[in-house]
Design a protein around this motif. Structure first.
Motif, PDB file in Angstrom:
ATOM      1  N   PHE A 208       0.769  -1.125  -0.180  1.00  0.00           N
ATOM      2  CA  PHE A 208      -0.008  -0.009  -0.104  1.00  0.00           C
ATOM      3  C   PHE A 208       1.128   1.205   0.027  1.00  0.00           C
ATOM      4  O   PHE A 208       1.884   1.378   0.692  1.00  0.00           O
ATOM      5  N   ASP A 209       0.465   2.183  -0.897  1.00  0.00           N
ATOM      6  CA  ASP A 209       1.290   3.568  -0.976  1.00  0.00           C
ATOM      7  C   ASP A 209       0.355   4.599  -0.069  1.00  0.00           C
ATOM      8  O   ASP A 209      -0.516   4.921  -0.649  1.00  0.00           O
ATOM      9  N   PRO A 210       0.853   5.067   0.916  1.00  0.00           N
ATOM     10  CA  PRO A 210       0.298   5.969   1.637  1.00  0.00           C
ATOM     11  C   PRO A 210      -0.097   7.534   0.865  1.00  0.00           C
ATOM     12  O   PRO A 210      -1.118   8.002   0.928  1.00  0.00           O
ATOM     13  N   ALA A 211       0.924   7.803  -0.339  1.00  0.00           N
ATOM     14  CA  ALA A 211       0.720   8.633  -1.048  1.00  0.00           C
ATOM     15  C   ALA A 211      -0.391   8.660  -1.774  1.00  0.00           C
ATOM     16  O   ALA A 211      -0.939   9.752  -2.499  1.00  0.00           O
ATOM     17  N   THR A 212      -1.078   7.713  -1.954  1.00  0.00           N
ATOM     18  CA  THR A 212      -2.371   7.482  -2.863  1.00  0.00           C
ATOM     19  C   THR A 212      -3.764   7.659  -1.894  1.00  0.00           C
ATOM     20  O   THR A 212      -4.833   7.648  -2.545  1.00  0.00           O
ATOM     21  N   ALA A 213      -3.642   7.652  -0.626  1.00  0.00           N
ATOM     22  CA  ALA A 213      -4.856   7.728   0.030  1.00  0.00           C
ATOM     23  C   ALA A 213      -5.478   9.109   0.104  1.00  0.00           C
ATOM     24  O   ALA A 213      -4.812  10.036  -0.261  1.00  0.00           O
ATOM     25  N   HIS A 214      -6.586   9.300   0.336  1.00  0.00           N
ATOM     26  CA  HIS A 214      -7.334  10.635   0.459  1.00  0.00           C
ATOM     27  C   HIS A 214      -6.742  11.303   1.621  1.00  0.00           C
ATOM     28  O   HIS A 214      -6.474  11.086   2.604  1.00  0.00           O
ATOM     29  N   ARG A 215      -6.626  12.737   1.243  1.00  0.00           N
ATOM     30  CA  ARG A 215      -6.089  13.648   2.259  1.00  0.00           C
ATOM     31  C   ARG A 215      -7.063  14.460   3.057  1.00  0.00           C
ATOM     32  O   ARG A 215      -7.673  15.220   2.218  1.00  0.00           O
ATOM     33  N   PRO A 216      -7.579  14.084   4.101  1.00  0.00           N
ATOM     34  CA  PRO A 216      -8.809  14.781   4.878  1.00  0.00           C
ATOM     35  C   PRO A 216      -8.249  16.272   4.803  1.00  0.00           C
ATOM     36  O   PRO A 216      -7.466  16.876   4.836  1.00  0.00           O
ATOM     37  N   GLY A 217      -9.761  17.118   4.648  1.00  0.00           N
ATOM     38  CA  GLY A 217      -9.636  18.584   4.587  1.00  0.00           C
ATOM     39  C   GLY A 217      -9.328  18.963   5.975  1.00  0.00           C
ATOM     40  O   GLY A 217      -9.084  20.256   6.126  1.00  0.00           O
ATOM     41  N   VAL A 218      -9.941  18.244   6.884  1.00  0.00           N
ATOM     42  CA  VAL A 218      -9.819  18.882   8.361  1.00  0.00           C
ATOM     43  C   VAL A 218      -9.021  17.881   9.084  1.00  0.00           C
ATOM     44  O   VAL A 218      -9.149  16.520   8.846  1.00  0.00           O
ATOM     45  N   ARG A 219      -7.918  18.140  10.053  1.00  0.00           N
ATOM     46  CA  ARG A 219      -7.487  17.112  10.812  1.00  0.00           C
ATOM     47  C   ARG A 219      -8.347  16.660  11.758  1.00  0.00           C
ATOM     48  O   ARG A 219      -8.907  17.354  12.880  1.00  0.00           O
ATOM     49  N   HIS A 220      -8.616  15.390  11.936  1.00  0.00           N
ATOM     50  CA  HIS A 220      -9.419  14.404  13.093  1.00  0.00           C
ATOM     51  C   HIS A 220      -8.377  14.015  14.003  1.00  0.00           C
ATOM     52  O   HIS A 220      -7.706  12.988  13.440  1.00  0.00           O
ATOM     53  N   ALA A 221      -8.564  14.532  15.226  1.00  0.00           N
ATOM     54  CA  ALA A 221      -7.533  13.862  16.271  1.00  0.00           C
ATOM     55  C   ALA A 221      -8.261  12.565  16.707  1.00  0.00           C
ATOM     56  O   ALA A 221      -9.449  12.392  16.803  1.00  0.00           O
ATOM     57  N   ALA A 222      -7.408  11.543  16.735  1.00  0.00           N
ATOM     58  CA  ALA A 222      -7.717  10.274  17.500  1.00  0.00           C
ATOM     59  C   ALA A 222      -8.039  10.316  18.806  1.00  0.00           C
ATOM     60  O   ALA A 222      -7.563  10.978  19.608  1.00  0.00           O
ATOM     61  N   PRO A 223      -9.104   9.414  19.105  1.00  0.00           N
ATOM     62  CA  PRO A 223      -9.426   9.417  20.760  1.00  0.00           C
ATOM     63  C   PRO A 223      -8.487   8.583  21.718  1.00  0.00           C
ATOM     64  O   PRO A 223      -8.842   7.612  22.304  1.00  0.00           O
ATOM     65  N   TRP A 224      -7.380   9.230  21.780  1.00  0.00           N
ATOM     66  CA  TRP A 224      -6.405   8.589  22.485  1.00  0.00           C
ATOM     67  C   TRP A 224      -6.748   8.376  24.025  1.00  0.00           C
ATOM     68  O   TRP A 224      -6.444   7.246  24.669  1.00  0.00           O
ATOM     69  N   ALA A 225      -7.390   9.435  24.550  1.00  0.00           N
ATOM     70  CA  ALA A 225      -7.810   9.174  26.045  1.00  0.00           C
ATOM     71  C   ALA A 225      -8.904   8.140  26.079  1.00  0.00           C
ATOM     72  O   ALA A 225      -8.625   7.235  27.073  1.00  0.00           O
TER      73      ALA A 225
END
Length: 727
Positions: free
Chosen positions: A44-61
């Motif tokens: 898998f090439d990460p360069a081909t992935a969709h780039r979100p328009g907004v940064r979405h934080a992961a729910p680490w807590a």
């Protein structure tokens, strides 16, 4: 074949009799192809992935809470078990095996407990505040295809649900944004023709603007995943989204519009999944499942949604999907080797969620969005049949969990699915080893002269007090999600009243816990058998799910459960011979197995379920105050059943109704090309028999095999010969 180019001349009204086919119009819209490349799981090439328009934080807590709490509980439980088995100062190989199995099994229920705690903490403020629901959208800017795959289903229910949902959306004023597709993979000739009759009649009732379409595949290649892929590659380009249903799905217009609005509001979302709740169930087993899903399901799903964030899971239905994202990311490859671990991907939904998340799109759950419903199998044996297929699909994920580029949460979803089935043989092994150790303690003499020097003999002993405390801890962790769900239901006034009040709600929970405890050992052995069959290389079929209320012949129940009963008797006698305390400790498991036959029989009894319903037990809010779509679907299902579409013989129906026969011929898929000299046995036999037949009764008697009938129904020339037979 593009059916929009076919002859669409309508049959004169005089030729249309009551209950027959109606004037034919195009069964399908013009095709809008969309490429769906097969994905490479090794690269898998990460360069081909969709780039979100907004940064979405992961729910680490939230993840720290769930996995941290589960890890701490597991460590504590493992330490306590070590103290139980090491009281004599030494630990044998069997005791180490018991410790290892206990740790694995306890980690599984600890994770479920931690997820339920998170779900409870998320839902509690909303229950206390009585927050108002989100407003419905006043307009939409996208087009959505509502797709319902069917496979040898009862048409009365399927088309009733479809009509009820269609009417609800039309009443909202936003019907122009939705097209409706019935995607048939049916292999039964009677089911196929019944679907066509129901489709033509429904579209006539709904009118020219219904936007209702029907497609039947000649071959159900790759089953449901292939059915959806066929739609995407042929018509997906015309739609921004597709709302994927199951044959038993039923969504309120508010839910459909809510899912669509959520997708429009989140341009980085690839899948938005609702929480389907079970409805319309009346057998004892199905009502237990229905009640459990309504009371406990929301906290489990909410916890899962909270820690998954934008890498949630997809359950294959009652979810909206961004069509182009799905096409670009979710072309499923065939796995090397033969089934059960090779071939096409059986449980495709988990894999599609993982692949679309890998491609940079969000996979979200909306467990708080009401109005998403489904049905469930009516008995324990029916669930076991479906569960066998799910077991194979989930264990097959062991070959996909290591795919390149997957998100960590996606790998966890795979691991959870695999563990859900591996846990059964692990629990069985833990019980057997525990029984062996207790027998050793009771009957084996201590070894006074060991290879290692010691002043005292080593007695194989257990710490009985710690063992009892650990058993209490295990039961508490196992049952806590149920009690947390009960607490939320008791605090929620409308839910509490709709379930019959606080007392009936508590009694219903106790009934559910008791019946689940009796069923658990039976389910454990059934799942263990499924796992062993899969590991031995046995493939499963894809039988249609039985959805109607009703019982299974008693002889079949005895055949399925006789060895469970025998094993329960052997385990009970053995435990009692070893120690009365052991027999009492194992009594829930022993009772469930000894009475497996009557329990399974009772599970499918309509009378028992209705008796509890009349007493106000195992009730859910959707029964006290059913949503309009449920009531409407029930009324339409009764009307459809009165038309007896599902009881009609396909050949007789086509012979009796020329309009239906002409519509059927026009809806046929393009004929498949074949090499010269290569023939299909079923087609040759059907052709020979229909040519020799002089009457319809002869044709029906001679062409009885389903495959031969399907070959006839796909051949326009043979259909013409059928129409010219004498009655």
């Amino acid at each position: 074949m593009d059916l929009s180019r076919q002859d669409t001349r309508e049959t004169p009204a005089a030729e249309i009799r009551s209950g027959s086919a109606l004037p034919f119009r195009d069964a399908l819209p013009p095709e809008a192809p969309l490429a769906m490349p097969v994905q490479d799981l090794a690269r898998f090439d990460p360069a081909t992935a969709h780039r979100p328009g907004v940064r979405h934080a992961a729910p680490w807590a939230q993840r720290l809470l769930v996995f941290g709490l589960a890890a701490l509980l597991t460590a504590y439980g493992a330490w306590q078990m070590y103290q139980v088995v090491s009281v004599s100062g030494g630990v044998s190989a069997l005791q180490y095996a018991l410790l290892a199995l206990f740790t694995l099994n306890f980690s599984w229920i600890a994770l479920a407990f931690a997820g339920a705690v998170l779900g409870f903490l998320v839902l509690l403020p909303g229950v206390l505040r009585r927050a108002a629901p989100d407003p419905l959208p006043s307009g939409l800017s996208t087009r959505t295809a509502v797709v319902m795959p069917v496979y040898n289903e009862g048409t009365a229910r399927v088309f009733a649900a479809l009509q009820a949902m269609h009417e609800g959306i039309a009443a909202s004023g936003l019907g122009a944004h939705f097209d409706w597709f019935v995607l048939s993979d049916s292999t039964s000739p009677d089911a196929w023709v019944a679907e066509e009759r129901a489709f033509l009649a429904l579209r006539e009732r709904l009118g020219d603007g219904a936007r209702l379409y029907y497609r039947h595949r000649r071959r159900n290649h790759h089953r449901k995943a292939g059915n959806i892929a066929d739609f995407v590659t042929r018509w997906g380009g015309a739609y921004d989204h597709m709302l994927v249903l199951d044959a038993d799905s039923l969504l309120t217009p508010e839910c459909i519009l809510g899912l669509t609005a959520a997708m429009e509001a989140d341009p980085d979302a690839g899948i938005v999944q609702s929480l389907p709740l079970i409805v319309n169930r009346n057998t004892l087993f199905a009502r237990v499942q229905q009640f459990a899903g309504r009371i406990y399901g929301p906290i489990i799903a909410t916890g899962l949604s909270a820690w998954s964030g934008r890498t949630a899971n997809y359950w294959g239905h009652n979810a909206i999907i961004r069509t182009r994202a799905f096409a670009e990311a979710c072309g499923l490859p065939d796995l090397g080797g033969k089934p059960p671990f090779g071939g096409h991907v059986l449980s495709h939904d988990f894999v599609e969620a993982a692949l679309i998340a890998r491609a940079g799109w969000g996979v979200r759950m909306l467990p708080g969005l009401p109005g998403s419903y489904e049905e469930s199998p009516p008995s324990l044996i029916d669930v076991a049949v479906r569960d066998r297929r799910w077991a194979q699909g989930n264990l097959q994920h062991a070959r996909i969990i290591g795919a390149a580029g997957l998100k960590l949460a996606s790998r966890q979803h795979f691991a959870t699915g695999i563990a859900g089935y591996v846990a059964s043989p692990l629990w069985a092994a833990q019980l057997l080893i525990g029984l062996a150790l207790v027998a050793q303690t009771a009957f084996v003499k201590p070894e006074y002269f060991t290879s290692e020097f010691g002043l005292y003999p080593v007695f194989p002993r257990f710490d009985a007090v710690r063992a009892l405390q650990l058993f209490g801890l295990t039961m508490g962790v196992l049952l806590a999600p149920k009690f947390l769900g009960l607490v939320l239901a008791l605090l929620d006034g409308p839910v509490r009243r709709a379930c019959g009040g606080g007392l009936r709600l508590v009694l219903s929970c106790l009934i559910e816990i008791l019946l689940s405890a009796l069923i658990a050992p039976i389910a454990m052995l059934i799942q263990s058998g499924s796992v062993f069959q899969i590991l031995a290389g046995r493939d499963t079929g894809w039988n249609p799910q039985r959805r109607d209320d009703g019982s299974i012949p008693f002889a079949d129940i005895v055949r399925r459960h006789r060895w469970h009963m025998v094993l329960g008797i052997v385990a009970g006698v053995s435990a009692f011979a070893i120690a009365t305390s052991l027999f009492l400790w194992m009594s829930p498991t022993i009772l469930g197995l000894v009475f497996a036959i009557p329990i399974s029989w009772a599970s499918g009894q309509l009378g028992l379920g209705l008796a509890l319903k009349r007493a106000g037990l195992l009730m859910i809010p959707e029964e006290r105050e059913p949503p309009a779509v449920l009531t409407r679907a029930g009324t339409l299902a009764a009307e459809n059943a009165a038309r007896c579409l599902d009881e009609a013989d396909a050949l007789e129906a086509l012979h009796a109704d020329r309009a239906l026969a002409e519509a059927h011929a026009r809806m046929l898929p393009a004929a498949e090309s074949r090499p010269r000299g290569a023939v299909e046995t079923e087609h040759v036999l059907a052709q020979a028999k229909i040519v020799e037949a002089e009457t319809l009764s002869e044709a029906r008697a001679w062409i009885a095999a389903p495959k031969e009938r399907m070959a006839l129904l796909h051949d326009r020339a043979l259909l013409d010969r059928l129409a010219r037979l004498a009655p």
